[in-house]
Design an enzyme around this catalytic site. Structure first.
Site, PDB file in Angstrom:
ATOM      1  N   ASP A 231       0.838  -1.195   0.000  1.00  0.00           N
ATOM      2  CA  ASP A 231       0.000   0.000   0.000  1.00  0.00           C
ATOM      3  C   ASP A 231       0.878   1.252   0.000  1.00  0.00           C
ATOM      4  OD1 ASP A 231      -2.288   1.871   0.898  1.00  0.00           O
ATOM      5  OD2 ASP A 231      -3.297  -0.077   0.854  1.00  0.00           O
TER       6      ASP A 231
ATOM      7  N   HIS B 250      -3.636   6.035   3.388  1.00  0.00           N
ATOM      8  CA  HIS B 250      -4.458   4.860   3.086  1.00  0.00           C
ATOM      9  C   HIS B 250      -3.918   3.601   3.749  1.00  0.00           C
ATOM     10  CE1 HIS B 250      -6.170   1.590   0.599  1.00  0.00           C
ATOM     11  NE2 HIS B 250      -7.176   2.428   0.387  1.00  0.00           N
TER      12      HIS B 250
ATOM     13  N   ASN C 110     -13.628   0.329  -7.244  1.00  0.00           N
ATOM     14  CA  ASN C 110     -14.711   1.267  -6.948  1.00  0.00           C
ATOM     15  C   ASN C 110     -15.348   1.818  -8.221  1.00  0.00           C
ATOM     16  OD1 ASN C 110     -14.027   0.917  -4.253  1.00  0.00           O
ATOM     17  ND2 ASN C 110     -12.763   2.760  -4.177  1.00  0.00           N
TER      18      ASN C 110
ATOM     19  N   SER D  63     -11.532  -0.822  -0.744  1.00  0.00           N
ATOM     20  CA  SER D  63     -10.268  -0.957  -0.027  1.00  0.00           C
ATOM     21  C   SER D  63     -10.459  -0.815   1.478  1.00  0.00           C
ATOM     22  CB  SER D  63      -9.245   0.073  -0.529  1.00  0.00           C
ATOM     23  OG  SER D  63      -9.755   1.383  -0.451  1.00  0.00           O
TER      24      SER D  63
END
Length: 466
Positions: free
Chosen positions: A190, A223, A329, A402
Site C-alpha cells: 500500500d 491509506h 470502486n 479498499s
C-alpha cells in the site's frame, strides 16, 4: 532517466505476436519499436519461457514452512535456468556500450529491464523471452468519500466499529478470547504505515520502501495506515477498530503520496512480502496479503496465465499465501471489476454498508477472460463509512472496497492463528460457504458478507452456538 508508460491497458491488453520475432510484445510498446534515434531509457517487465510447467505442479496440500520453501526454491531455480541465456546477452550488450540495468523476479520468472528505446526491438530476438510488458502506472483504489474524526468522537462510538460487529467479531472473541491473530504475519502492499500510531505500535516486523528507499516505516498518504488499522488496530481511541489486533505486519510501500506506483514495483513488492530476508529456508514471509490497488481490466482476448499480475497471484497461491484483493470502486455496472482483483485466483472483496446493502461504487463481475468467465467478487465485507487509524495519531471514516478488503484480511488472520496449515482453497471455500446471503446476483454480491464465527465453525476450529 527512465520514463514510465502511463496506460493501465498493459494489464489487460492482448499481447500481439509479431511474426518476425520469437517473443510477444505488449501492444502499448509497439509505437516505440524501431525508433532508431530515441535514446530515452524505458523500463519493461520481461517474462521467460519456463523449464517447469507450474500448471502441472499442484499447490501444497497443507500450508507449511517446509512446503513453501520447497516451492520457492523450485521457482527460483526455474527462473535462474530460464534467464541464464538472457543474462549472457545483457552482458554482451553492456560490454558493447548499451546502458542497461536489470533485476530478476523469481515470483513470475521475469526480469525488470531498463534499456534505450532504440534498442527495445532487440528483446524480440531473444528466444528465451516469452513476453515483454510495458511498465505502466498502477494506482491506489482510492476511497470514494471520507472525513476526519477526532479521537474524542471515536470515544463516543460503541465498543466495536460497525464493521467488526457485522462480521461477528464480538461473538467470535467471546467464543475464542485468545484468538487475536497471534503468530500470524500479514502483508500489506500500500502507501506505507504509521507504525507509531497508538493503535499500531509494535506491530511492524518488516518494512520496505520502494518509493523513497527509507528504512523506517512511514505513510505520506494515509491509506495504508487506515487499512492496517482495520486489520489489526487496537482500542487506543476507546473503540476496537481492528479485526485481529495481535498480528504482525510485513509492509511494502510502493505507492507514493499521490497513490501512484509502477507495475514493476508492484511485482517487486509482491515478491518481497513473501520473503523479506531473501532466504527461502527462513519462515519470515507473509501468510496472507491485503491489496487495494491495481489498474486495467480482464480481457476476453487474453489468457490470465499470460497476464503478469495474475502470474504473481498464482505464485502466491502456490506458496500458500492468501491473496486478498479489493474489487475496485467502478460500480455499479457489470464487468467493472479491475485487476488484479479480476484474476481467477485472487480472493476478491466487494463492499457493503451498515445495513448489508451493496455499495453503489463496489465493482461487479463477471471477470471475463479468453479461458472463461469468473464470478467476482468472491465475498463482501463492510466498506462504507469505516472508521480506522490515520497517520499522526488521527482517525478517519472512509468508504471504498479498499476499506472492505482489510476486514477480510483480518478474518483470514484469525483463521490462520487457529489452524496455520489451512490452504488457500480451504480458507476461500470456508469463507464463501458460510457468508451471509445479502443478494441474489453472484456477480454483485459474491457469496455474501463474510461471517467470522461461522467460517471458523465450518473449518472445525471450535464449537459455537448460533
Amino acid at each position: 532517466m527512465k520514463f514510465l508508460i502511463t496506460s493501465f491497458a498493459a494489464f489487460s491488453a492482448t499481447l500481439l505476436c509479431l511474426n518476425s520475432w520469437a517473443v510477444q510484445f505488449d501492444p502499448i510498446l509497439q509505437p516505440y519499436l524501431g525508433r532508431s534515434n530515441d535514446n530515452r531509457i524505458v523500463r519493461t517487465v520481461v517474462t521467460f519461457k519456463s523449464s517447469v510447467d507450474f500448471s502441472r505442479v499442484g499447490s501444497a496440500q497443507i500450508r507449511a514452512p517446509q512446503a513453501r520453501a520447497q516451492m520457492q526454491m523450485m521457482m527460483m531455480q526455474n527462473a535462474q535456468r530460464s534467464q541464464a541465456q538472457f543474462m549472457q546477452t545483457l552482458g554482451q550488450w553492456k560490454r558493447g556500450g548499451m546502458p542497461t540495468q536489470s533485476y530478476s523476479l523469481w515470483l513470475i520468472n521475469g526480469m525488470i529491464v531498463d534499456l534505450p528505446v532504440k534498442e527495445l526491438s532487440k528483446l524480440g530476438a531473444v528466444d528465451s523471452i516469452d513476453y515483454v510488458y510495458a511498465d505502466s502506472v498502477v494506482k491506489l483504489i482510492a476511497p470514494v468519500e471520507g472525513r476526519w474524526i477526532a479521537p474524542t468522537q471515536m470515544r463516543e462510538e460503541p465498543q466495536f466499529t460497525y464493521g467488526l460487529q457485522k462480521i461477528t467479531i464480538p461473538e467470535f472473541r467471546k467464543a475464542k478470547p485468545d484468538a487475536l491473530g497471534q503468530g500470524v504475519r500479514v502483508g500489506v502492499i500500500d502507501t506505507g504505515i504509521d507504525a507509531s500510531h497508538p493503535d499500531l505500535q509494535g506491530k511492524v516486523v518488516a518494512f520496505a520502501d520502494l518509493v523513497s528507499k527509507k528504512t523506517e516505516p512511514y505513510d505520506d498518504q494515509g491509506h495504508g495506515t487506515h487499512v492496517s488499522g482495520t486489520i489489526a488496530g487496537g482500542t487506543a481511541s476507546g473503540t476496537a477498530i481492528g479485526v485481529a489486533p495481535q498480528v504482525k505486519f510485513i509492509t511494502a510501500k510502493f505507492l507514493d503520496k499521490n497513490g501512484s506506483g509502477s507495475f514493476s514495483n508492484a511485482v517487486l513488492a509482491m515478491q518481497w512480502v513473501v520473503d523479506p530476508d531473501g532466504k527461502p529456508e527462513t519462515d519470515d514471509g507473509a501468510m496472507l496479503v491485503s491489496n487495494s490497488w491495481g489498474g486495467g481490466s480482464p480481457s476476453a482476448k487474453e489468457d490470465p496465465k499470460d497476464n503478469a499480475m495474475c502470474k504473481a497471484v498464482d505464485a502466491w497461491v502456490k506458496l500458500g499465501v492468501m491473496p486478498v484483493f479489493a474489487a475496485g470502486n467502478s460500480g455499479p455496472g457489470a464487468k467493472t471489476v479491475g485487476l488484479p482483483g479480476g484474476c481467477p485466483n485472487a480472493f476478491t472483496i466487494g463492499a457493503t454498508d451498515s445495513q448489508d446493502q451493496i455499495a453503489n461504487f463496489s465493482s461487479r463481475g463477471p471477470a471475463i477472460w479468453k479461458t472463461g468467465s469468473f464470478v467476482k467478487p468472491d465475498v463482501l465485507a463492510p466498506g462504507v463509512k469505516v472508521k480506522s487509524s490515520m497517520p499522526g495519531n488521527k482517525y478517519a471514516e472512509l468508504s471504498g472496497t479498499s476499506m472492505a478488503t482489510p476486514h477480510a484480511a483480518g478474518v483470514v488472520s484469525l483463521l490462520y492463528q487457529l489452524q496455520p496449515k489451512l490452504t488457500v482453497e480451504q480458507l476461500s471455500n470456508a469463507l464463501k460457504s458460510t457468508a451471509a446471503k445479502v443478494g441474489q446476483d453472484p456477480n454483485t454480491y459474491g457469496s455474501g458478507r463474510i461471517d467470522t464465527l461461522k467460517a471458523a465453525q465450518a473449518l472445525g476450529l471450535f464449537r459455537a452456538r448460533f
